[in-house]
Design a protein around this motif. Sequence first.
Motif, mmCIF file in Angstrom:
data_model
loop_
_atom_site.group_PDB
_atom_site.id
_atom_site.type_symbol
_atom_site.label_atom_id
_atom_site.label_comp_id
_atom_site.label_asym_id
_atom_site.label_seq_id
_atom_site.Cartn_x
_atom_site.Cartn_y
_atom_site.Cartn_z
ATOM 1 N N ASP A 85 40.229 33.982 30.262
ATOM 2 C CA ASP A 85 41.499 34.418 30.848
ATOM 3 C C ASP A 85 42.243 35.369 29.918
ATOM 4 O OD1 ASP A 85 41.756 32.185 29.148
ATOM 5 O OD2 ASP A 85 43.670 31.633 29.998
ATOM 6 N N ALA A 88 40.421 38.725 30.049
ATOM 7 C CA ALA A 88 40.753 39.458 31.275
ATOM 8 C C ALA A 88 42.104 40.159 31.143
ATOM 9 C CB ALA A 88 40.753 38.513 32.468
ATOM 10 N N ASN A 92 42.844 44.245 31.227
ATOM 11 C CA ASN A 92 43.837 44.810 32.149
ATOM 12 C C ASN A 92 44.872 45.656 31.423
ATOM 13 O OD1 ASN A 92 43.080 44.033 34.784
ATOM 14 N ND2 ASN A 92 43.823 41.953 34.445
ATOM 15 N N LEU A 103 33.968 46.386 29.794
ATOM 16 C CA LEU A 103 33.351 45.373 30.656
ATOM 17 C C LEU A 103 31.831 45.454 30.584
ATOM 18 C CD1 LEU A 103 35.594 45.498 33.851
ATOM 19 C CD2 LEU A 103 35.107 43.450 32.492
ATOM 20 N N ARG A 111 31.234 38.522 31.006
ATOM 21 C CA ARG A 111 31.601 39.570 31.969
ATOM 22 C C ARG A 111 31.812 38.976 33.360
ATOM 23 N NH1 ARG A 111 27.858 42.812 30.884
ATOM 24 N NH2 ARG A 111 26.341 42.291 32.494
ATOM 25 N N VAL A 114 35.167 37.110 33.369
ATOM 26 C CA VAL A 114 36.299 38.039 33.297
ATOM 27 C C VAL A 114 36.505 38.737 34.637
ATOM 28 C CG1 VAL A 114 37.081 40.214 32.272
ATOM 29 C CG2 VAL A 114 36.213 38.375 30.806
ATOM 30 N N MET A 118 39.839 38.629 36.945
ATOM 31 C CA MET A 118 40.552 39.879 37.218
ATOM 32 C C MET A 118 40.814 40.063 38.708
ATOM 33 S SD MET A 118 38.800 42.495 34.443
ATOM 34 C CE MET A 118 39.769 43.921 34.958
#
Length: 278
Positions: A85, A88, A92, A103, A111, A114, A118
Amino acid sequence: MIGHARSARVRGPFARLGRLKPADLADLLEDANRTESHEILQTVHADPELEADVFEELEPESQTRLLGERSDAEIAQVLGRMRADDAADAINDLPQSRRQPVLDALPAGQRTKVLTLMGFNPSSAGGLMALDVLSMVGSSTVAEALRSAGEARALQSQALTSVYVVGEERRLLGVVTLVELLQADPAARLDEVADRDPVRAGPDTDVEDVALLMTDYNLLTVPVVDDEDRILGVITVDDVLETVIPDDWRRREPAPHPAHHMEEPGPERAPHDRPPGS
């Protein structure tokens, strides 16, 4: 703690920095100038797990600035060790042009996690939840559940306060805390000792509502389920607090820690030199 690079190397790879908690190191980085932060990061980089913990504790602006000075592969190395988390959120916050390359450089398992996170609003239960959950079928015994908890070293420790009882397709049927397991008959089945109506949240639940659930029911974790009650993840109280505490409170000067005095080891006294009663 920092300064002349050669003398720092003589003092050892961590010196005082190595004894600080990740949150304390993050505070140092946020207050340091460019040269100082570079030296701190050089020291922290020697322990990749500590480095990931420190980046998790940084304010978003500082985190983005310090990550932005690294290559895509270097960023992915740090994010690969962070909680999904937090990773992610970090992606962002990166410039749009850097998100996909980072990524792509992440380990496959991280990956996937995440990308899943996202897909949710970052301030919702889905955006904050941890995806790794200790779940077992109701016919498992208390002893088996405790053994699984002891072996679940890859799970986030904050999320490992309970075992979730699931049925077909991971539908949530109950929850039992580790304390309850420790106090129960080892031979008992989980469906005999579990709470069969656990508090839960949907992935779109606002984090403020999750905080109210935790307060009302005195919970450390809340499972997140989809419309068919299939468990998706678990949201922990530390993630909720981090989101709901106002920024001006988080940035205020922390209260001083109580003084911790340690006696320096001295030469061993002969028996006749020791004070009476020793």
